[in-house]
Design a protein around this motif. Structure first.
Motif, PDB file in Angstrom:
ATOM      1  N   THR A   1      56.681  56.172  36.951  1.00 24.94           N
ATOM      2  CA  THR A   1      55.379  56.289  37.386  1.00 24.94           C
ATOM      3  C   THR A   1      54.853  57.587  36.500  1.00 24.94           C
ATOM      4  OG1 THR A   1      55.920  55.724  39.692  1.00 24.94           O
ATOM      5  CG2 THR A   1      53.823  57.063  39.163  1.00 24.94           C
TER       6      THR A   1
ATOM      7  N   LEU B   1      55.502  49.801  36.954  1.00 29.65           N
ATOM      8  CA  LEU B   1      55.570  50.372  38.182  1.00 29.65           C
ATOM      9  C   LEU B   1      56.228  49.990  39.206  1.00 29.65           C
ATOM     10  CD1 LEU B   1      51.652  51.129  37.857  1.00 29.65           C
ATOM     11  CD2 LEU B   1      53.597  52.925  37.623  1.00 29.65           C
TER      12      LEU B   1
ATOM     13  N   VAL C   1      53.748  56.096  32.834  1.00 25.75           N
ATOM     14  CA  VAL C   1      52.887  55.440  32.746  1.00 25.75           C
ATOM     15  C   VAL C   1      51.773  56.178  32.726  1.00 25.75           C
ATOM     16  CG1 VAL C   1      51.281  54.031  34.196  1.00 25.75           C
ATOM     17  CG2 VAL C   1      53.685  53.419  33.862  1.00 25.75           C
TER      18      VAL C   1
ATOM     19  N   LEU D   1      46.194  47.310  34.535  1.00 32.26           N
ATOM     20  CA  LEU D   1      46.494  47.292  35.939  1.00 32.26           C
ATOM     21  C   LEU D   1      46.325  46.325  36.808  1.00 32.26           C
ATOM     22  CD1 LEU D   1      45.837  51.112  36.147  1.00 32.26           C
ATOM     23  CD2 LEU D   1      48.107  50.113  35.984  1.00 32.26           C
ATOM     24  N   ARG D   2      45.579  45.410  36.426  1.00 35.08           N
ATOM     25  CA  ARG D   2      45.199  44.202  37.397  1.00 35.08           C
ATOM     26  C   ARG D   2      46.396  43.845  37.911  1.00 35.08           C
ATOM     27  NH1 ARG D   2      42.094  40.456  33.119  1.00 35.08           N
ATOM     28  NH2 ARG D   2      43.978  40.977  31.923  1.00 35.08           N
TER      29      ARG D   2
ATOM     30  N   SER E   1      50.790  43.821  30.893  1.00 38.02           N
ATOM     31  CA  SER E   1      50.369  44.478  32.239  1.00 38.02           C
ATOM     32  C   SER E   1      51.360  45.517  32.389  1.00 38.02           C
ATOM     33  CB  SER E   1      50.735  43.502  33.440  1.00 38.02           C
ATOM     34  OG  SER E   1      50.309  44.416  34.807  1.00 38.02           O
ATOM     35  N   LEU E   2      50.683  46.708  32.984  1.00 33.94           N
ATOM     36  CA  LEU E   2      51.549  47.850  33.462  1.00 33.94           C
ATOM     37  C   LEU E   2      52.261  47.944  34.693  1.00 33.94           C
ATOM     38  CD1 LEU E   2      49.179  50.928  32.049  1.00 33.94           C
ATOM     39  CD2 LEU E   2      51.215  49.978  31.004  1.00 33.94           C
ATOM     40  N   ARG E   3      52.119  46.759  35.335  1.00 36.38           N
ATOM     41  CA  ARG E   3      52.421  46.628  36.878  1.00 36.38           C
ATOM     42  C   ARG E   3      54.079  46.596  36.881  1.00 36.38           C
ATOM     43  NH1 ARG E   3      49.586  45.641  40.996  1.00 36.38           N
ATOM     44  NH2 ARG E   3      47.531  45.533  40.910  1.00 36.38           N
TER      45      ARG E   3
END
Length: 237
Positions: A110, A102, A113, A236-237, A97-99
């Protein structure tokens, strides 16, 4: 094929730049700038080779690279991306995940990404499709078609010529896809996971088929862009 040395050189340069160990040259830059610089440096030789090959082929670069766009290309590319992404997710689902990147909410995180997304969704698909499908595959198809076509003759020349052109198209798709997959697998050395091999394999075959059928790379570009975009959205989920 007079352009073969230049095309091979561009591929080899990109392969070397893709290998682990050279990227610390960008360590002094902000993360987002290093990501974009990395994309520009690694993709630059491919793009330059494609444009040079097209320029040498004649005054109309767009035609030489198959850059004409028809509405059907958008539809075929979108459908191809949907099928390709579904196939990959069934066999090797996207993980990670990219979360977390971020989560800090810092401007640098930010921006990093965002830069990675631009490189993955825009820069890489366009440059890679121009080189692999617009230059390499089309050149191979013309070369193989000319060789096999020149060996056929007699009253059945039309039939055998059509068959030989189809064989040339299939072989050119396979060879180009192999080169495409190898370039993506190089950074992983001998231990390459299926999740790394499968996406470029599916995209290469799909984009290659669209290019061969339509004579244009627009459908392949759309497929590649949307395929990568779908992967980013899953992260991005």
């Amino acid at each position: 094929m007079a352009l073969a040395p230049g095309i091979a050189a561009a591929y080899l340069v990109t392969a070397v730049l893709t290998a682990p160990g050279w990227r610390p040259v960008f360590s002094a830059l902000p993360t987002w700038a290093g990501t974009l610089a990395d994309a520009v440096v690694t993709l630059g030789p491919l793009l330059a080779a494609a444009l040079l090959a097209a320029r040498l082929a004649g005054p109309r670069i767009a035609r030489a690279l198959g850059l004409r766009v028809r509405p059907v290309d958008l539809l075929l590319g979108a459908l191809g991306a949907l099928v390709a992404r579904a196939l990959v997710e069934v066999i090797a689902p996207t993980t990670g995940s990219l979360r977390p990147a971020l989560a800090g909410g810092t401007a640098d995180a930010t921006a990093a990404v965002a830069a990675a997304i631009v490189a993955l969704v825009v820069l890489a698909p366009v440059a890679e499709e121009l080189f692999f499908r617009g230059t390499v595959q089309r050149a191979l198809e013309q070369l193989l078609g000319g060789v096999s076509g020149g060996s056929s003759g007699g009253s059945s020349g039309g039939v055998s010529g059509g068959a030989s052109s189809r064989v040339a198209a299939v072989v050119s798709i396979v060879l180009t896809t192999v080169a495409f997959v190898v370039l993506h697998a190089l950074p992983y050395g001998a231990d390459v996971p299926i999740a790394v091999v499968l996406p470029p394999l599916v995209v290469g075959l799909g984009a290659g088929a669209l290019t061969a059928v339509t004579g244009r790379i627009a459908g392949g570009v759309v497929l590649h862009v949307l395929f990568n975009l779908a992967g980013v959205l899953l992260l991005l989920r």
